[in-house]
Design a protein around this motif. Sequence first.
Motif, PDB file in Angstrom:
ATOM      1  N   VAL A 192      -3.792  27.957  48.917  1.00 41.87           N
ATOM      2  CA  VAL A 192      -4.617  28.911  49.416  1.00 41.87           C
ATOM      3  C   VAL A 192      -5.413  29.717  48.397  1.00 41.87           C
ATOM      4  O   VAL A 192      -4.713  30.027  47.130  1.00 41.87           O
ATOM      5  N   SER A 193      -6.408  30.259  48.432  1.00 41.20           N
ATOM      6  CA  SER A 193      -7.247  31.039  47.897  1.00 41.20           C
ATOM      7  C   SER A 193      -6.575  32.535  48.160  1.00 41.20           C
ATOM      8  O   SER A 193      -6.729  33.128  49.363  1.00 41.20           O
ATOM      9  N   VAL A 194      -6.508  33.214  46.857  1.00 40.40           N
ATOM     10  CA  VAL A 194      -5.583  34.332  46.861  1.00 40.40           C
ATOM     11  C   VAL A 194      -6.595  35.489  46.114  1.00 40.40           C
ATOM     12  O   VAL A 194      -6.826  35.004  44.851  1.00 40.40           O
ATOM     13  N   ASP A 195      -6.702  36.710  46.301  1.00 41.27           N
ATOM     14  CA  ASP A 195      -7.690  37.504  45.602  1.00 41.27           C
ATOM     15  C   ASP A 195      -8.915  36.667  45.376  1.00 41.27           C
ATOM     16  O   ASP A 195      -9.705  36.344  46.011  1.00 41.27           O
ATOM     17  N   THR A 196      -8.879  36.610  43.905  1.00 41.49           N
ATOM     18  CA  THR A 196     -10.222  35.978  43.382  1.00 41.49           C
ATOM     19  C   THR A 196      -9.949  34.589  42.964  1.00 41.49           C
ATOM     20  O   THR A 196     -10.835  33.973  42.318  1.00 41.49           O
ATOM     21  N   LEU A 197      -8.764  34.201  43.057  1.00 43.88           N
ATOM     22  CA  LEU A 197      -8.129  32.691  42.375  1.00 43.88           C
ATOM     23  C   LEU A 197      -8.480  31.656  43.380  1.00 43.88           C
ATOM     24  O   LEU A 197      -8.523  31.892  44.690  1.00 43.88           O
ATOM     25  N   PRO A 198      -9.024  30.582  43.056  1.00 44.31           N
ATOM     26  CA  PRO A 198      -9.156  29.409  43.992  1.00 44.31           C
ATOM     27  C   PRO A 198      -7.928  28.780  44.299  1.00 44.31           C
ATOM     28  O   PRO A 198      -6.868  29.177  43.549  1.00 44.31           O
ATOM     29  N   ALA A 199      -7.948  28.061  45.137  1.00 46.60           N
ATOM     30  CA  ALA A 199      -6.619  27.319  45.735  1.00 46.60           C
ATOM     31  C   ALA A 199      -6.359  26.036  45.038  1.00 46.60           C
ATOM     32  O   ALA A 199      -7.329  25.442  44.726  1.00 46.60           O
ATOM     33  N   ALA A 200      -5.406  25.833  44.766  1.00 46.51           N
ATOM     34  CA  ALA A 200      -4.855  24.397  44.219  1.00 46.51           C
ATOM     35  C   ALA A 200      -4.351  23.768  45.494  1.00 46.51           C
ATOM     36  O   ALA A 200      -3.475  24.064  46.025  1.00 46.51           O
ATOM     37  N   LYS A 201      -5.140  22.664  45.684  1.00 47.10           N
ATOM     38  CA  LYS A 201      -4.932  21.938  47.076  1.00 47.10           C
ATOM     39  C   LYS A 201      -4.351  20.400  46.669  1.00 47.10           C
ATOM     40  O   LYS A 201      -4.750  19.891  45.499  1.00 47.10           O
ATOM     41  N   SER A 202      -3.538  20.006  47.601  1.00 46.12           N
ATOM     42  CA  SER A 202      -2.888  18.526  47.275  1.00 46.12           C
ATOM     43  C   SER A 202      -3.351  17.580  48.382  1.00 46.12           C
ATOM     44  O   SER A 202      -3.430  18.184  49.581  1.00 46.12           O
TER      45      SER A 202
END
Length: 485
Positions: free
Chosen positions: A201-211
């Motif tokens: 999931v995206s948290v703060d300003t970081l993108p999400a790493a999804k699989s």
Amino acid sequence: MSTEGQRIFAGQYRLDVQISSSLNCPMWRAMDLLLKRWVTLVLLPTSDLRSVKLLQESQAAAANDRRDVIAILDVISSGTITGDFLEDSRESFVGIVFEWLDGESLDQLLIKRGEGFDVETALQQIGIIANTLAYAHSLNIFHGRLRPHNLIFSQGQNVRLSGFGLDSALLGSDSTNGVAQDIKDVGNLLFAMITGMWPLVSVDTLPAAKSANTSELLLPSAVHGGISSGVDQIYRRTQTGEFSSMRQVIDALSVGEVEVVENLQARVTRFTANSVSWHPEDGSNTSRFKSISVAAIAVAIFGWIGLQLLTSNFQSADSVEESISSPLPDIVITTPTGTGEQVVISGISTYDPFGDDTENEDLAPLAIDGDTNTAWTTVPYRLATMSKSGVGLIVDLGAETLVTKVDLEFTSEGHIAAIYVGDTTTPDFSTATKIGQTDGLSNVASVVVKEPKISRYVFVWLTPDLPKAKSGKYQGGIAEITVFR
């Protein structure tokens, strides 16, 4: 120092600039007028039910005096903001005062860098965080909700940890098991520090790493090249519950650092050991022929190796792209609708977490007896602030019920009450849902829920200031509570 035209909280803290925050409450840089220093000031209205837990959690967290934790300097249970240009306001706030620190959070630093940390640096920094948490755990203090914004890096790149007693109180803990959750979050921070992304999931300003494969744990090496299986193993163990204490995490991180250094040394050693130095004899045709032959063979071999590496890199890039791209399903949200029928109330009790746990408990049934001439009242107070964040009633609906409206009749005007719904008589104030608030302009109020909620309990929380009674003291009273589905 003149305070003309300034906003002063609790007579001591001059509000300077409001700070951007994800905590859903005002956060300020403020000047401590007594000690002449900058501080960070978090303000939460005492009418907000989360203020109870915020006070409890902050008071407990203040015992953590470790230097790599951003310290809690002061806890103010009830204070108001004053200023020459402000209208007379009765709203009071809980104030939590932290030391001021110039620096950047982990997410800000990663976005600024445009890339993650190298593995060795990440392991070292996360080791510092793990040691900080291990000390907190020894004091029975847990963070419960670690995110990238909780890691603050100073200009010298020293890392410090923030949010003890704050994030979990305002946003809710991720788990009731403090040790296990902190271990899991340390793993997530390691993942973010190396990859520049947050797992799933995206948290703060970081993108999400999804699989694409949601049934398997997404490992750091799946989204970033050059990560060893040892680092993957550390991350996996933080997520699967294999670590039972933060000390075990620290030991694993230390081993990981050694492996990173040894792997680097081994690669250098292999490269230098396989280097060949060859000096042909001058004027020797045979030697010249051998030299040309060896050179040709070497070019062919290295060309083949380069082709394989290039092909492998393209394949890896494709697999990485595939692993981090995952379409999100469409979500349809429906809002339940009510019938307008009155709910038969099953029971009622007082709620006084900052007092003696009872506040005229025997009078509580008078607030639901259908007679507006009888009422539950608080005890008389010398101060309108009650010297606490509030007191209230818990209404039991008997079962989970759709709540669309709550009607209230007080014993007089001047009652400020926040209305919440929840599913337990010992609520987690950070997760209880606020459905409305009265303004005190009349002794009757109707709180219509914009998005009806299904809950078993309704909380009516009287907040400072209480109205003045005929006796000259301050006292609150609720004559009738009516709930509609």
